[in-house]
Structure formats: C-alpha cells, structure tokens
Design an enzyme around this catalytic site. Structure first.
Site, mmCIF file in Angstrom:
data_model
loop_
_atom_site.group_PDB
_atom_site.id
_atom_site.type_symbol
_atom_site.label_atom_id
_atom_site.label_comp_id
_atom_site.label_asym_id
_atom_site.label_seq_id
_atom_site.Cartn_x
_atom_site.Cartn_y
_atom_site.Cartn_z
ATOM 1 N N GLU A 9 0.947 -1.269 0.000
ATOM 2 C CA GLU A 9 0.045 0.025 -0.175
ATOM 3 C C GLU A 9 0.915 1.381 -0.245
ATOM 4 O O GLU A 9 0.423 2.405 -0.674
ATOM 5 C CB GLU A 9 -0.826 -0.021 1.102
ATOM 6 C CG GLU A 9 -1.926 0.966 1.125
ATOM 7 C CD GLU A 9 -3.210 0.807 2.058
ATOM 8 O OE1 GLU A 9 -3.728 1.966 2.405
ATOM 9 O OE2 GLU A 9 -3.474 -0.322 2.217
ATOM 10 N N ASP A 105 -2.958 -2.893 3.158
ATOM 11 C CA ASP A 105 -3.360 -3.148 4.519
ATOM 12 C C ASP A 105 -4.310 -4.148 4.581
ATOM 13 O O ASP A 105 -5.638 -4.373 3.837
ATOM 14 C CB ASP A 105 -4.135 -1.819 4.962
ATOM 15 C CG ASP A 105 -2.977 -0.909 5.512
ATOM 16 O OD1 ASP A 105 -1.709 -1.499 5.218
ATOM 17 O OD2 ASP A 105 -3.095 0.211 5.725
ATOM 18 N N TYR A 310 -0.967 -3.533 13.767
ATOM 19 C CA TYR A 310 -1.918 -3.028 12.809
ATOM 20 C C TYR A 310 -2.991 -2.111 13.623
ATOM 21 O O TYR A 310 -3.562 -2.378 14.584
ATOM 22 C CB TYR A 310 -2.538 -3.861 11.848
ATOM 23 C CG TYR A 310 -3.431 -3.193 10.891
ATOM 24 C CD1 TYR A 310 -2.983 -2.478 9.978
ATOM 25 C CD2 TYR A 310 -4.909 -3.211 11.064
ATOM 26 C CE1 TYR A 310 -3.522 -1.902 8.897
ATOM 27 C CE2 TYR A 310 -5.738 -2.671 10.117
ATOM 28 C CZ TYR A 310 -4.878 -2.143 9.015
ATOM 29 O OH TYR A 310 -5.849 -1.381 8.011
#
Length: 728
Positions: A9, A105, A310
């Site tokens: 990403e 992600d 995350y």
C-alpha cells in the site's frame, strides 16, 4: 523464470517486504529479486470518477441535473499519483509475471486500494492475499508461507465497492442539491451528518438542562465520617429540603449504633487491550491529541518503527494463535522503564484467558499490542513515546494478576436513620503496579469517598461530634471533546430514541457509525467544512452546522440509516447480499432525498458575514473559525477565495502558559493571549534566541531522569555537556 508481483500500500511497507524477499535490484518505483517484484501504491491510486466524467455539463452544478445516477460507475487514475499507477501497471503486465500478491493493508479499504488498481490496469492474472497484522520481518515471512487465495476476499472487495459507490451516490447528490438550492457551501453524508446531529443534540441537552439543588447528611465521629442513606430508596441524597431538615432534627445529639461491619474480598481485572477508538479516546483525554493525530502517530509506530501491530482495528481481544508469541513481545518491549514489569511477567508461564484471548471477538485484526521487534526508546519522538507508553502499559497490565482488596462497609443507625462508611484495604496491587497505582477508571464514579477506617466492631457505640446538612447541584452533560465524540460514534444508541430496538441492536453489533479507520477523518471533515469548532478541548456546533441540520432530510440525521447500511455492507462481505441490489436501493433513496431538498421551503442565511470584501469577486467574506485558527472565506462557492487572519500556535504565553494566537501579516504580526498578553513576532523571536543560550529547568529535570534510565537507553550527551558547564 516466472515471477510474482507483490503490491504493497505504501513505499515504506513495500521496502520492508522487498528486504525480506531479497529484492535488492532497484527499479523506478519497484524493487526486484530472483523470484519477486515488489511495487507499491501511494494510498489510493484509483478512485471513482467525478460527475463531469459522465457528462461534461455536470461540471457546472445545476439543481435540474439531479439526481446523477450513472448506470455503471467509472474508475479514474488520480492525477497527483498517476506516475506510480503506470509504473505498477507496467510491472503487472510484464510477461514474466504469472501471479499477483495483494499486500495492501489487511482490511476493507486496503482491499479496495489494490483491487481498483488491478481492475483499472485490466489485469487478469491469479491473485493471492497476504493478510498480516504487523510488518516485522517475522510476520512478513510467516505471511508469505501462508498466502491465501484471492477469491476468499472477493466479497470483502464487493463490500468495499458498495460502500464507496453508495457514499458517492448519496453524498454527491445531497451535497449538490443543498449547495445549489441555498447557494452556500453545504455538504452532508451518511456518517458526517449523524455525527453533527449528535453534537447539536448534546448542546441542546446542555442548554435545556435545569440544575436542581440536592441535600445530604454527614455525621462525624472521632475517627470516622458517616453518610446518611435513605431507608427506602437507598439514595444518599434527596431533593426535598424539608425532609432533610426533619431528619436532622430527629437525630440531633444522638450517638451512632454500629449494627453491621461487612468485610468483602474483591478483585478487579485490568482494562481490556486497546482498539483504535479506545486509544484515540485516551490520547485525547490524557494528552489532548486529535483522533487524526493519534492515528498518524500509530501509523508511524506500526509502519516505520514496526513496534506496534496494525492500528485500524475494532477488536480489544487477541486470537489464540498469538498466545505463543506473547513472551517474545514482552521481551521486546521490556526495556528501560518497562524492564522490571517485563521480568515479573516472564517469571511464570503466560496463561491466556477469555478476558483478553477470544477468537470469536476478532474479525479482521486483533487488539493493538507490541510486536516482537525491539527498538531503543530514544529513537521515538515525544508524541510517539507517549502513545507507545499507553499501549505497552495496557499490554503488560492485561498479563499482570488482578488488583485484590478487602472492602469494609460500616453500617450504623443514628436514631431511626441509616448511615454508613466505606473503606478499602489493599491486599495485592496486581495490574495497578503497572500504572504506579495511578489509573483512572471512567466507569467507576464513587459518590462515597473511601476513607481509612479505624478498628470498629458490630455493637460499638460511636459518639457523634457533629451532624451537618450537605448541599450540591446536579450537573449538565459535558460538552463533547474529540475523545467523547468518538465514543458516541461507536455507541450512538442514546441518539436513536425513536428507532426500533432491532435497529439499536444492529448499530451495536456493527460497531456504531463510521469505522475505526474513518471516524478521525469524519471529525476532521466537520472541522474543515466549518460545521463544528473547538473552544479549548470542547467541540461546539457552528451557526452553519445548526442551519444545515434544519435543511437536510430527517433520516439522514439519524444513526439508524448508517446502521442499516453497515448491516447490508456486512451481509455483502459475507456473501449474503448482492452488491448491485444494494446500489439499486441507494439510487432510489438518492432520488427521494434530492426531491425533498428541491421542494423544501427552508432558507439559509450566513450568520458570520464580515465587512471585508473578497479581492477576487467583491462579495463580502465569511469569518470562520477553523481547527487551527480564524480565516476569511468567500461566500461565493464558485470563487472559493480564502485568507488566514489568525492561527493558534504552539508558542506559550509567559504569563498563563496557554497557547498564543498569531494575528496579522508580514512585519506587523503579533502574538495575542486570551489573558491579555500581547507581543510582536519580532520581539518574540528575539526572546527565543536568548532563551536558547540557557538551559531550562525542564531540560535539567530531563537530564536527571535520563541518568536513572536503563543502560539500554542512550544518554543525551549534548545536554550532559551543556549541563557540565553550569553551576547549580
């Protein structure tokens, strides 16, 4: 030899993956190895086309063109990042590339970033999915050993597309209808409008609140303070002053007879691990950080430093497969001030329990916890350190034993009235040691303060030295801060009083309005559109915001609409609902609200017109208060001229230490404080130069703290050298 193309990403994540996969050959916008080619997006490279892409006449906003409902939604390459899109497309189209691994992600939006690129590039090659919660080398290696089939995520992609297209269909049409109808820059959406409504509702509650005086009775003995409790309701206060006076008269000059001494063993467990919303809430409450700022800091700790997992998660639990890694994570973060805590945890085997490990309560990502990566804390800046500290302490607290105490309640009678006192004897500090016994629990609101109790037994008679009537006033609800507004967005049931129980239940199950990933941006958008403003930490609705709520269709204000949509998006993600059916419904809804706005008899009037004319079009400008200061904005939406007139700075007032506001332009700029302090920018800069030549008390204190740190931490030698030259 066929190669595998990996799409990350962001460049930083792409470089990390490339290093692990031994892709050392640098290309323009990609890295290549013997087996893999790693390239990256820059966030979204592709987006939904603007209305003018369907018909050039839509470039001009006209109410008669609405609603705009394309039969097929077009994708366009974002101009600012088109160079990277064509690099990615070229690499995907290479003849030696036989397979694509999506490494964006792991979530709905990450899926959309990659799939839109693949769709716009017209690629028809097999897809695999990398699904990981941290970007450490170990996590990347493990993830590539367990790549999943791309087909498993097609429903998630459909859900992401449905969300984006629905927001476009409703947002574009409602915003254009409002703007054209009232010739003002007005915008609305399925999440931002209910959020604005909640802010307005809270202000209305505060405005309509009528404080009431209440009364209580307190009796004081030699070593004890006893509080009156109503025999029937068990309340410790009454709104009836005559009743209170009557009780006071009946117990005057009487002693207290102890009829019960209750001792109860109790224990409390650590608060649960952080999800993003809870972390944003605490960072706002403790440090004053905005939701967007906290997410940005978290992103750096996850992506750049690789020491936290995350961030965009809505779970406060871990999955069972993480349990075996907890020891390594404790070792990694157990440096500096955390060393002694880590040692204590690692003395015994780590035992998982349902309070923090529950597979059923984790969807895409587990709670935010440290990774197995070790990093000297000196590498973090002040803000990163503060957020990291919150996460590490919460992580360690969960692995500590419970807080244990003995609760003692002394019950006594004075005349016929009940009185009591409470005390606590700590048996084991447990997890509270992590917070140095300084943890504030928002959920616990004790009306009766704990006190150190003397040795008292049942049957004792206590001489009462004084009995007084206590008074107080009920308080209105507090104004929203960013932290409490995030909580309201997560649980908006209070603002759905007229909705069905089913809808209220649905919004609870879907996690409120917006998602953990989008709430910060929604709040930011409300600030940027001047619909809300800040006064100190508190959030207030602006005049423009109040008027907007009077103009938008009623159901667009309620969180119920978002609840229904989120339920359907979840059904699409699970393969239970067709995306096209949902989009068709959105078209019908968009027609209805557009017609409602068109046929409305309401009017809009700017209540913030200044006497300054726009230098471009000559119309009077609007004075608005943005998040970072005041500005003048042209009222003509087609002109769009803006000019800053003041901004809130990080410079502090030397008198009251509040943040100073910088006003004016050029050499005439001046710092102004609400306490009355004023200082020219030139004088301020001169003063700063002088201050830089001396060492402040704060720096001395910082140096002394550094001396006590672990050997793992690097000492600030520049500061030490400076301090050596000073006499204390």
């Amino acid at each position: 030899m066929n190669k595998i193309l990996v799409l990350a990403e962001k460049p930083s994540v792409g470089r990390d993956i490339a290093r692990v996969l031994k892709c050392n050959k640098k290309g323009n916008g990609y890295l290549e190895g013997d087996k893999y080619i790693v390239t990256w997006a820059l966030g979204h490279l592709v987006t939904l086309a603007d209305p003018e892409e369907y018909n050039k006449s839509y470039k001009s906003w006209r109410i008669e063109d609405l609603p705009i409902l394309p039969s097929h939604m077009k994708l366009v390459v974002i101009k600012q990042t088109q160079k990277q899109f064509y690099i990615v497309k070229e690499q995907m189209n290479r003849k030696d590339v036989s397979q694509i691994v999506i490494a964006t992600d792991a979530g709905r939006e990450g899926e959309l970033v990659a799939r839109w690129i693949i769709e716009k590039a017209n690629i028809r090659k097999p897809i695999k999915r990398l699904w990981i919660s941290s970007v450490t080398d170990k996590a990347i290696r493990d993830g590539f050993n367990k790549l999943r089939e791309g087909k498993e995520y097609e429903n998630l992609y459909a859900s992401a597309v449905a969300r984006a297209e629905a927001d476009w269909i409703v947002g574009i049409n409602a915003t254009r209808a409002l703007t054209c109808k009232y010739n003002a820059q007005l915008s609305c959406g399925r999440v931002q409008t209910p959020t604005l409504f909640m802010v307005a509702k809270r202000e209305e509650e505060i405005k309509n609140f009528k404080e009431k005086e209440f009364y209580g009775i307190a009796a004081t003995t030699k070593d004890l303070k006893l509080v009156w409790q109503d025999n029937h309701t068990k309340d410790i206060r009454t709104f009836d002053e005559k009743k209170c006076d009557k009780i006071l008269a009946s117990i005057e000059k009487k002693d207290a007879q102890v009829y019960d001494v209750e001792k109860t063993y109790k224990k409390s467990y650590s608060p649960r691990l952080y999800d993003l919303t809870e972390l944003q809430r605490d960072a706002n409450k403790i440090f004053g950080y905005s939701a967007k700022e906290t997410l940005s800091i978290m992103q750096r700790l996850y992506e750049t430093h690789k020491i936290l997992t995350y961030p965009r998660t809505d779970s406060r639990y871990l999955t069972s497969d993480i349990v075996d890694t907890l020891g390594e994570r404790i070792k990694a973060c157990g440096i500096g001030q955390y060393q002694s805590m880590a040692s204590r945890i690692l003395k015994k085997p780590i035992v998982a329990n349902k309070s923090f490990v529950d597979d059923s309560k984790v969807s895409d990502h587990h709670a935010i916890i440290p990774t197995e990566e070790r990093l000297p804390l000196s590498k973090l800046n002040e803000k990163e350190r503060k957020i990291y500290d919150l996460v590490v302490k919460r992580f360690m607290a969960v692995l500590y034993p419970p807080f244990e105490f003995e609760q003692t309640t002394i019950k006594a009678k004075i005349g016929n009235e009940n009185f009591f006192a409470k005390g606590k004897r700590v048996l084991a500090q447990g997890w509270k040691e992590v917070y140095a016994n300084n943890y504030e629990d928002d959920d616990v609101q004790e009306d009766i303060p704990e006190q150190l109790l003397p040795n008292i037994n049942k049957g004792d008679v206590l001489k009462v030295n004084s009995i007084i009537k206590t008074k107080g006033y009920t308080k209105p609800p507090a104004q929203f801060t960013e932290g409490t507004l995030l909580s309201a967005m997560e649980n908006p049931a209070k603002y759905m009083a007229n909705e069905s129980k089913d809808l209220i239940k649905i919004i609870g199950e879907t996690g409120g309005i917006g998602t953990v990933a989008t709430r910060a941006d929604i709040i930011e958008k409300l600030f940027n559109n001047f619909l809300i403003e800040k006064r100190g930490k508190d959030i207030y609705i602006t005049g423009k915001g109040k008027q907007l709520l009077g103009l938008v269709p009623e159901d667009l204000k309620s969180p119920a609409l978002t609840a229904e949509w989120e339920q359907k998006l979840e059904a699409i993600a699970k393969g239970k609902l067709n995306k096209d059916t949902f989009i068709e419904e959105m078209g019908i809804y968009s027609k209805a609200i557009t017609n409602e706005i068109k046929n409305s008899d309401e009017t809009f009037r700017h209540d913030n017109i200044s006497r300054v004319k726009c230098p471009q079009c000559g119309k009077y400008m609007l004075e608005v208060k943005g998040k970072k200061g005041k500005m003048l904005v042209c009222q003509d939406r087609e002109c769009g001229y803006r000019k800053n007139i003041s901004k809130v700075t990080n410079a502090r007032c030397p008198n009251c230490h509040k943040k100073l506001e910088l006003r004016g332009e050029g050499e005439g700029q001046i710092f102004v404080c609400s306490c009355g302090y004023r200082e020219k920018l030139s004088s301020f800069n001169e003063r700063r130069k002088k201050d830089k030549n001396s060492v402040s008390k704060k720096e001395v204190s910082k140096y002394l703290k550094e001396q006590n740190k672990s050997k793992n931490e690097a000492i600030n030698t520049d500061l030490a050298d400076a301090l050596k030259k000073l006499k204390f």
